[in-house]
Design a protein around this motif. Structure first.
Motif, PDB file in Angstrom:
ATOM      1  N   LEU A 136     -81.900 -13.442  42.033  1.00 44.96           N
ATOM      2  CA  LEU A 136     -82.396 -13.784  40.703  1.00 44.96           C
ATOM      3  C   LEU A 136     -81.823 -12.853  39.636  1.00 44.96           C
ATOM      4  O   LEU A 136     -81.555 -13.284  38.515  1.00 44.96           O
ATOM      5  N   ILE A 137     -81.615 -11.582  40.013  1.00 50.66           N
ATOM      6  CA  ILE A 137     -81.014 -10.645  39.061  1.00 50.66           C
ATOM      7  C   ILE A 137     -79.596 -11.081  38.710  1.00 50.66           C
ATOM      8  O   ILE A 137     -79.171 -11.035  37.551  1.00 50.66           O
ATOM      9  N   SER A 138     -78.856 -11.534  39.716  1.00 42.87           N
ATOM     10  CA  SER A 138     -77.490 -12.016  39.471  1.00 42.87           C
ATOM     11  C   SER A 138     -77.488 -13.253  38.584  1.00 42.87           C
ATOM     12  O   SER A 138     -76.668 -13.387  37.669  1.00 42.87           O
ATOM     13  N   VAL A 139     -78.430 -14.169  38.874  1.00 43.54           N
ATOM     14  CA  VAL A 139     -78.542 -15.384  38.056  1.00 43.54           C
ATOM     15  C   VAL A 139     -78.913 -15.026  36.620  1.00 43.54           C
ATOM     16  O   VAL A 139     -78.348 -15.573  35.659  1.00 43.54           O
ATOM     17  N   ALA A 140     -79.847 -14.090  36.458  1.00 40.32           N
ATOM     18  CA  ALA A 140     -80.275 -13.672  35.115  1.00 40.32           C
ATOM     19  C   ALA A 140     -79.117 -13.023  34.361  1.00 40.32           C
ATOM     20  O   ALA A 140     -78.950 -13.246  33.154  1.00 40.32           O
ATOM     21  N   THR A 141     -78.327 -12.232  35.047  1.00 34.71           N
ATOM     22  CA  THR A 141     -77.166 -11.593  34.412  1.00 34.71           C
ATOM     23  C   THR A 141     -76.150 -12.631  33.959  1.00 34.71           C
ATOM     24  O   THR A 141     -75.599 -12.543  32.856  1.00 34.71           O
ATOM     25  N   PHE A 142     -75.906 -13.634  34.806  1.00 34.69           N
ATOM     26  CA  PHE A 142     -74.978 -14.716  34.449  1.00 34.69           C
ATOM     27  C   PHE A 142     -75.497 -15.484  33.233  1.00 34.69           C
ATOM     28  O   PHE A 142     -74.738 -15.760  32.294  1.00 34.69           O
ATOM     29  N   LEU A 143     -76.803 -15.808  33.217  1.00 40.04           N
ATOM     30  CA  LEU A 143     -77.380 -16.537  32.095  1.00 40.04           C
ATOM     31  C   LEU A 143     -77.329 -15.713  30.817  1.00 40.04           C
ATOM     32  O   LEU A 143     -77.103 -16.241  29.727  1.00 40.04           O
ATOM     33  N   ASP A 144     -77.525 -14.404  30.973  1.00 39.22           N
ATOM     34  CA  ASP A 144     -77.486 -13.529  29.811  1.00 39.22           C
ATOM     35  C   ASP A 144     -76.098 -13.535  29.171  1.00 39.22           C
ATOM     36  O   ASP A 144     -75.967 -13.613  27.946  1.00 39.22           O
TER      37      ASP A 144
END
Length: 273
Positions: free
Chosen positions: A45-53
């Motif tokens: 989820l951290i990776s997904v959040a970073t990508f979305l950011d």
């Protein structure tokens, strides 16, 4: 010719309501993403959040670029406060939000992205502008309120210090206690405690509440509403001028001109008689 055609396309994109709705949706999603990062998340989820950011940052950068290219005179783009605000927010968002010394700044700027909603929605801009223009008048009200606070705090500290030093020990603590009374946070407990020694102390609290919570609060609301009405009238006048429609002032001037002409005709007829 091609540059002019490209600029006209960007103007259409900037003026498109669907484009504005998409920008608003991304701003809201960005705010939700910031809130989601405050919870514990797995590495995935951290990776997904970073990508979305980063996707949101690139989207905002693209949006700012479109607005800049669509501006007929580029220098006017930087004369607008909200354009400058959006540009600063977007460019500072490019700072990587990792474990660096600038990470805390990058995270804070991402929180302030939600303020871009104000620059996108005209009604919010009008509200904020009205509040800022009302500040000079509100300053005098705040000064008068401070004087009332100071007088009542001095009286309270003098009379009630021996009853409860925690609440009335000195004038600064007394002002905090009065703020508690003004906000109605268990103010009756404070009043009943002093009434055991001074039965008429309820007069002290009720007069203070009347002055602060009722009179001054209504004055603040009245000032803000008055300024908002002036801003709305100004916006309606500017919109009428853009559309070429006559404003109330123009109609009033025309009416006065007609009345003056009728008066002159009446006087001329009276002289001929």
């Amino acid at each position: 010719m091609q540059a002019s055609t490209l600029q006209s396309k960007f103007i259409k994109i900037r003026s498109n309501k669907m484009f504005e709705l998409v920008v608003i949706a991304v701003i809201i999603f960005s705010a939700l993403l910031v809130g989601a990062k405050t919870y514990e998340m797995s590495d995935t989820l951290i990776s997904v959040a970073t990508f979305l950011d980063w996707f949101i940052t690139i989207f905002f950068l693209t949006e700012i670029t479109i607005r800049f290219i669509a501006e007929p005179r580029k220098i006017d783009f930087f004369k607008n406060f909200w354009n400058m605000f959006d540009t600063v927010i977007v460019f500072v968002s490019l700072i990587p939000a990792d474990d660096t010394d600038m990470a805390i700044i990058a995270r804070l700027v991402r929180v302030f992205r939600v303020l871009r909603m104000i620059s996108i929605i005209p009604e919010l801009r009008m509200l904020l502008t009205s509040l800022i223009k009302a500040l000079p008048q509100l300053g005098y009200v705040m000064l008068l309120m401070f004087i009332i606070f100071y007088i009542y705090a001095a009286i309270g500290s003098t009379l009630f210090e021996n009853i409860n030093p925690v609440l009335w020990g000195d004038i600064t603590v007394s002002m905090l206690t009065l703020f508690r009374v003004m906000t109605f946070e268990d103010w009756t407990d404070v009043m009943y405690e002093t009434m055991e020694v001074y039965p008429l102390s309820w007069i002290f609290y009720l007069t203070f509440i009347f002055l602060s919570a009722f009179a001054f609060l209504n004055m603040v609301i009245g000032i803000v509403v008055n300024v908002m009405e002036q801003e709305n009238e100004k916006a309606r006048k500017e919109l009428s001028e853009e559309r070429g429609e006559p404003t109330i002032i123009d109609l009033s001037d025309q009416l006065k001109s007609i009345q003056l002409q009728l008066t002159e005709l009446t006087e001329a007829q009276n002289k001929t008689k």
